[in-house]
Design an enzyme around this catalytic site. Structure first.
Site, PDB file in Angstrom:
ATOM      1  N   ARG A 287       0.857  -1.186   0.000  1.00 15.49           N
ATOM      2  CA  ARG A 287       0.000   0.000   0.000  1.00 15.49           C
ATOM      3  C   ARG A 287       0.893   1.236   0.000  1.00 15.49           C
ATOM      4  O   ARG A 287       1.905   1.281   0.717  1.00 15.49           O
ATOM      5  CB  ARG A 287      -0.901   0.031   1.248  1.00 15.49           C
ATOM      6  N   GLU A 316      -4.531   7.384  -5.029  1.00 14.90           N
ATOM      7  CA  GLU A 316      -4.592   6.700  -6.331  1.00 14.90           C
ATOM      8  C   GLU A 316      -5.794   7.191  -7.125  1.00 14.90           C
ATOM      9  O   GLU A 316      -6.905   7.200  -6.584  1.00 14.90           O
ATOM     10  CB  GLU A 316      -4.676   5.186  -6.119  1.00 14.90           C
ATOM     11  N   HIS A 335      -1.258   0.226  -9.785  1.00 18.23           N
ATOM     12  CA  HIS A 335      -1.899  -0.751  -8.898  1.00 18.23           C
ATOM     13  C   HIS A 335      -2.330  -1.987  -9.697  1.00 18.23           C
ATOM     14  O   HIS A 335      -3.525  -2.317  -9.761  1.00 18.23           O
ATOM     15  CB  HIS A 335      -3.090  -0.124  -8.169  1.00 18.23           C
ATOM     16  N   GLY A 337      -0.942  -5.104  -9.204  1.00 14.06           N
ATOM     17  CA  GLY A 337      -0.528  -6.352  -8.557  1.00 14.06           C
ATOM     18  C   GLY A 337      -1.515  -7.497  -8.732  1.00 14.06           C
ATOM     19  O   GLY A 337      -1.122  -8.634  -9.001  1.00 14.06           O
TER      20      GLY A 337
HETATM   21  N1  LIG Z   1      -0.654  -4.348  -5.345  1.00 15.21           N
HETATM   22  C1  LIG Z   1      -1.648  -5.167  -5.327  1.00 15.21           C
HETATM   23  O1  LIG Z   1      -2.452  -5.223  -6.240  1.00 15.21           O
HETATM   24  C2  LIG Z   1      -1.811  -6.087  -4.162  1.00 15.21           C
HETATM   25  C3  LIG Z   1      -2.310  -7.387  -4.350  1.00 15.21           C
HETATM   26  C4  LIG Z   1      -2.456  -8.216  -3.234  1.00 15.21           C
HETATM   27  C5  LIG Z   1      -2.141  -7.740  -1.972  1.00 15.21           C
HETATM   28  N2  LIG Z   1      -1.720  -6.455  -1.839  1.00 15.21           N
HETATM   29  C6  LIG Z   1      -1.379  -5.922  -0.533  1.00 15.21           C
HETATM   30  O2  LIG Z   1      -0.257  -6.633  -0.045  1.00 15.21           O
HETATM   31  C7  LIG Z   1      -0.288  -6.659   1.361  1.00 15.21           C
HETATM   32  C8  LIG Z   1      -0.065  -8.077   1.842  1.00 15.21           C
HETATM   33  O3  LIG Z   1      -1.095  -8.924   1.397  1.00 15.21           O
HETATM   34  P1  LIG Z   1      -1.148 -10.434   1.909  1.00 15.21           P
HETATM   35  O4  LIG Z   1      -2.231 -11.112   1.173  1.00 15.21           O
HETATM   36  O5  LIG Z   1       0.190 -11.029   1.913  1.00 15.21           O
HETATM   37  O6  LIG Z   1      -1.611 -10.186   3.413  1.00 15.21           O
HETATM   38  P2  LIG Z   1      -1.289 -11.094   4.650  1.00 15.21           P
HETATM   39  O7  LIG Z   1      -2.226 -10.686   5.708  1.00 15.21           O
HETATM   40  O8  LIG Z   1      -1.236 -12.528   4.257  1.00 15.21           O
HETATM   41  O9  LIG Z   1       0.185 -10.659   5.072  1.00 15.21           O
HETATM   42  C9  LIG Z   1       0.492  -9.454   5.702  1.00 15.21           C
HETATM   43  C10 LIG Z   1       1.608  -9.738   6.676  1.00 15.21           C
HETATM   44  O10 LIG Z   1       2.051  -8.498   7.196  1.00 15.21           O
HETATM   45  C11 LIG Z   1       2.401  -8.712   8.533  1.00 15.21           C
HETATM   46  N3  LIG Z   1       2.480  -7.474   9.281  1.00 15.21           N
HETATM   47  C12 LIG Z   1       1.493  -6.808   9.924  1.00 15.21           C
HETATM   48  N4  LIG Z   1       1.989  -5.712  10.518  1.00 15.21           N
HETATM   49  C13 LIG Z   1       3.312  -5.695  10.246  1.00 15.21           C
HETATM   50  C14 LIG Z   1       4.358  -4.822  10.574  1.00 15.21           C
HETATM   51  N5  LIG Z   1       4.147  -3.738  11.328  1.00 15.21           N
HETATM   52  N6  LIG Z   1       5.592  -5.110  10.124  1.00 15.21           N
HETATM   53  C15 LIG Z   1       5.826  -6.202   9.373  1.00 15.21           C
HETATM   54  N7  LIG Z   1       4.877  -7.068   9.031  1.00 15.21           N
HETATM   55  C16 LIG Z   1       3.626  -6.818   9.450  1.00 15.21           C
HETATM   56  C17 LIG Z   1       1.343  -9.664   9.037  1.00 15.21           C
HETATM   57  O11 LIG Z   1       1.796 -10.355  10.187  1.00 15.21           O
HETATM   58  C18 LIG Z   1       1.188 -10.591   7.855  1.00 15.21           C
HETATM   59  O12 LIG Z   1       2.009 -11.734   7.973  1.00 15.21           O
HETATM   60  C19 LIG Z   1      -1.624  -6.045   1.756  1.00 15.21           C
HETATM   61  O13 LIG Z   1      -1.432  -4.682   2.038  1.00 15.21           O
HETATM   62  C20 LIG Z   1      -2.445  -6.156   0.509  1.00 15.21           C
HETATM   63  O14 LIG Z   1      -3.444  -5.192   0.461  1.00 15.21           O
HETATM   64  C21 LIG Z   1      -1.551  -5.623  -2.889  1.00 15.21           C
HETATM   65  O1  LIG Z   2      -5.409  -5.604  -1.737  1.00 13.78           O
HETATM   66  C1  LIG Z   2      -5.505  -6.144  -2.833  1.00 13.78           C
HETATM   67  O2  LIG Z   2      -6.100  -7.210  -3.016  1.00 13.78           O
HETATM   68  C2  LIG Z   2      -4.840  -5.503  -3.990  1.00 13.78           C
HETATM   69  O3  LIG Z   2      -4.352  -4.264  -3.665  1.00 13.78           O
HETATM   70  C3  LIG Z   2      -5.659  -5.510  -5.222  1.00 13.78           C
HETATM   71  O4  LIG Z   2      -6.504  -4.411  -5.287  1.00 13.78           O
HETATM   72  P1  LIG Z   2      -7.486  -4.281  -6.537  1.00 13.78           P
HETATM   73  O5  LIG Z   2      -8.556  -5.288  -6.313  1.00 13.78           O
HETATM   74  O6  LIG Z   2      -7.999  -2.900  -6.515  1.00 13.78           O
HETATM   75  O7  LIG Z   2      -6.690  -4.605  -7.744  1.00 13.78           O
END
Ligand SMILES: NC(=O)c1ccc[n+]([C@@H]2O[C@H](COP(=O)([O-])OP(=O)(O)OC[C@H]3O[C@@H](n4cnc5c(N)ncnc54)[C@H](O)[C@@H]3O)[C@@H](O)[C@H]2O)c1
Ligand SMILES: O=C(O)[C@H](O)COP(=O)(O)O
Length: 599
Positions: A287, A316, A335, A337
């Site tokens: 994020r 965004e 965005h 991912g």
């Molecule tokens: N760019 C995109 O399109 C995209 C796609 C998928 C996920 N994401 C983002 O990626 C991130 C991770 O997603 P995920 O599915 O792996 O989530 P998840 O919940 O499986 O993993 C997140 C991890 O972060 C850890 N965490 C929490 N606070 C923390 C801190 N202060 N320091 C270090 N680690 C910490 C948690 O313990 C957990 O293991 C989320 O923010 C999600 O929104 C973005």
């Molecule tokens: O948190 C997520 O799952 C990702 O950031 C994906 O976001 P989006 O659904 O807007 O692509």
């Protein structure tokens, strides 16, 4: 005093499919078959909604683009309104006509949205992982379940992280733009190698661990910082878990994978950039808000950060002319991912199943604003969850007047050790059973404690540890309402409370005690309780009246103090008897009092 053993007259009980939809969750409803392996791998949360208020076909507002497979699933069950790019005002206007809302990361689901829904909105489905765009506090207050799709885009996000890592290291985006501009700058775009370099994965969850696995395949030395990650998961992938400062100090590359929370907001800032190795490279597919973007520009200009590859931004889309986005050593994607064909289809199906399941009142595995109950605990507790709600419903309907309930005691008898029984789900369902029949409040696991507190309802819990095998989680649940009168005097136990007790037999909840009388009646359909003088022919007399009135009897059971003394007869019925039928029962001379209770 003590009662004799109940004698039950069983008749085959009819299963009413419409009842089973709302009141009998099934295992497949908790872990839908098509997703069973995925859900079992990552069981997270459970929650209970009620389908009771959804008489007509529900309406689902899909506010951002969703894969076709998910839309098809939704359309089988609901009216689906796909309205993209709504302004906040338009969303607030539409929401009062919707039972569920599905969004991605581009829609702010604010308190105003819940307020504007007028209580109709039951579920918000986030088609993805991050729920930082949903006001969870407001959702909980309004009893609105928030579900997400936590697994379907994990690989896509990890692949995008690796794509940004490799593209950044070899200046792919900048070199591509340069070639397209007619230049041939081979010396300018000399990159850096990944092999042997240290990558610090910040946030070792689903995406972070997949990035780590892939980076190891590229020959990188991978460390991770995550205060909550299990050490064995890190060990299994060959990753060392380190402190935040150690990660910053030793990384050549830092990849961010933590959620945006108050604790992670701007966690990369002037102070923390100063702790990094000079020339560090940063990837962010988590994020935007976890980085102080102005500080990143300063770190880039000051030579601390050599490059950054960013998929996410604080705002965004970022404003036009944004210094960070335009920085020569920054690679930016909008965005993307989660944006692969495969991930979007998967996310759409995952969220559609979760939303439909929740609207049907089933147990859901991906709720984010409810306490965590592991899947195996849920499987065990499932029949007791149904029992808990029905006991609550029965108990409150026995109260004369129906609204003075303030003090409720719940006793769980179990051979399990006290810390081996999670009762939050049971307590929530008892609360639901107690409150819903006497109000128009919608209660679920999300808002049960909040609602009870608001209504001044004090629910205390007590455990009785039994001898014997702890194989099943519970022997019985007893619900007692204190300081009230009952419309069925026999429901008041010797200690002065309305008392109902139940057990699960062969997976089916049974009422086993009313007041001081032991009975045994399956808790399906509805129940008639009669107190009478124990004498031959009573079962036949009441059974004939119900038969003549075309009311199907599912169970009958009599609990008595002693032969020919007072007895309580519990009769399970599939249909609601008419008023004349109930009057005929009341007119049977030996019947001293009776009550009809809806389950
Ligand atoms: N760019 C995109 O399109 C995209 C796609 C998928 C996920 N994401 C983002 O990626 C991130 C991770 O997603 P995920 O599915 O792996 O989530 P998840 O919940 O499986 O993993 C997140 C991890 O972060 C850890 N965490 C929490 N606070 C923390 C801190 N202060 N320091 C270090 N680690 C910490 C948690 O313990 C957990 O293991 C989320 O923010 C999600 O929104 C973005
Ligand atoms: O948190 C997520 O799952 C990702 O950031 C994906 O976001 P989006 O659904 O807007 O692509």
């Amino acid at each position: 005093m003590a009662t004799s053993a109940p004698h039950a007259l069983r008749t085959p009980f009819l299963r009413n499919p419409s009842l089973s939809l709302s009141s009998k969750p099934t295992l497949s409803s908790v872990f839908p078959v098509s997703l069973s392996s995925r859900r079992r791998a990552a069981p997270r949360l459970v929650v209970v909604l009620s389908a009771a208020r959804l008489d007509a076909k529900p309406t689902v507002l899909v506010a951002e683009k969703l894969g076709e497979a998910g839309l098809d699933l939704l359309k089988e069950f609901a009216n689906v309104d796909c309205s993209y790019n709504l302004s906040p005002e338009e969303l607030c206007t539409k929401i009062s006509l919707c039972d569920a809302l599905i969004v991605r990361s581009g829609t702010k689901v604010s308190r105003e949205v819940f307020e504007s829904s007028g209580g109709r909105l039951k579920v918000v489905g986030r088609a993805g992982v991050g729920i930082d765009n949903v006001d969870l506090g407001a959702a909980t207050e309004f009893g609105c379940l928030v579900v997400n799709a936590p697994t379907a885009n994990t690989v896509a996000a990890a692949e995008h992280g690796i794509a940004l890592l490799t593209a950044m290291a070899r200046n792919v985006a900048q070199a591509d733009a340069s070639v397209k501009a007619g230049k041939w700058q081979r010396n300018k775009y000399v990159g850096v190698s990944l092999v042997g370099k240290t990558l610090a994965v910040m946030g070792f969850g689903k995406v972070g661990s997949e990035v780590a696995r892939r980076a190891k395949g590229l020959g990188m030395h991978v460390i991770a910082h995550d205060p909550y990650a299990p050490a064995d998961r890190a060990r299994a992938i060959g990753v060392e878990l380190v402190s935040f400062d150690e990660a910053l100090a030793s990384a050549d590359f830092i990849s961010l994978h933590m959620p945006l929370t108050p604790a992670t907001s701007k966690v990369l800032n002037d102070e923390t950039f100063a702790k990094m190795k000079k020339g560090v490279r940063i990837v962010n597919v988590a994020r935007g808000g976890v980085i102080d973007e102005d500080a990143l520009v300063r770190a880039l200009d000051g030579g601390i950060v050599a490059q950054a590859a960013l998929d996410v931004f604080t705002v965004e889309p970022p404003p036009q002319g944004n210094t960070l986005v335009l920085h020569e050593r920054v690679t930016a994607t909008p965005h993307l991912g989660a944006s692969t064909m495969e991930a979007q289809e998967g996310v759409a199906v995952e969220i559609a199943e979760a939303v439909v399941g929740a609207l049907k009142g089933e147990l859901a595995a991906t709720a984010v604003n409810a306490p965590m109950v592991p899947a195996e605990v849920l499987t065990e507790l499932k029949p007791y969850v149904v029992l808990a709600e029905k006991l609550g419903r029965l108990a409150v309907q026995l109260v004369a007047g129906g609204s003075g309930v303030k003090t409720v005691k719940v006793s769980y008898a179990s051979a399990r050790a006290p810390d081996d029984l999670d009762t939050r789900l049971l307590r929530a369902m008892i609360t639901k059973g107690l409150i819903e029949p006497i109000s128009d409040v919608f209660v679920n696991l999300v808002n049960a404690d909040f609602t009870a507190k608001q209504r001044g309802l004090r629910i205390t819990e007590e455990r009785t540890v039994l001898d014997g095998s702890p194989e099943s989680p519970l022997d019985s649940i007893q619900v007692q309402i204190a300081n009230v009168e009952s419309k069925f005097a026999s429901a008041i136990s010797e200690s002065g409370e309305i008392t109902v007790e139940g057990r699960v037999k062969d997976g089916v909840p049974h009422l086993t005690k009313v007041g001081s009388f032991e009975v045994d009646v399956s808790l399906e359909g509805s129940i008639i309780l009669c107190r009478q003088v124990d004498q031959p022919g009573m079962i036949g007399t009441v059974g004939s009246i119900l038969g003549e009135e075309n009311v199907n009897v599912s169970f009958m059971s009599v609990g008595r103090i002693a032969p020919r003394k007072q007895a309580v007869m519990a009769i399970g019925v599939d249909d609601q008897p008419s008023k004349p039928a109930l009057k005929r029962i009341g007119d049977v001379p030996a019947i001293e009092e009776f009550v009809f209770l809806k389950l």
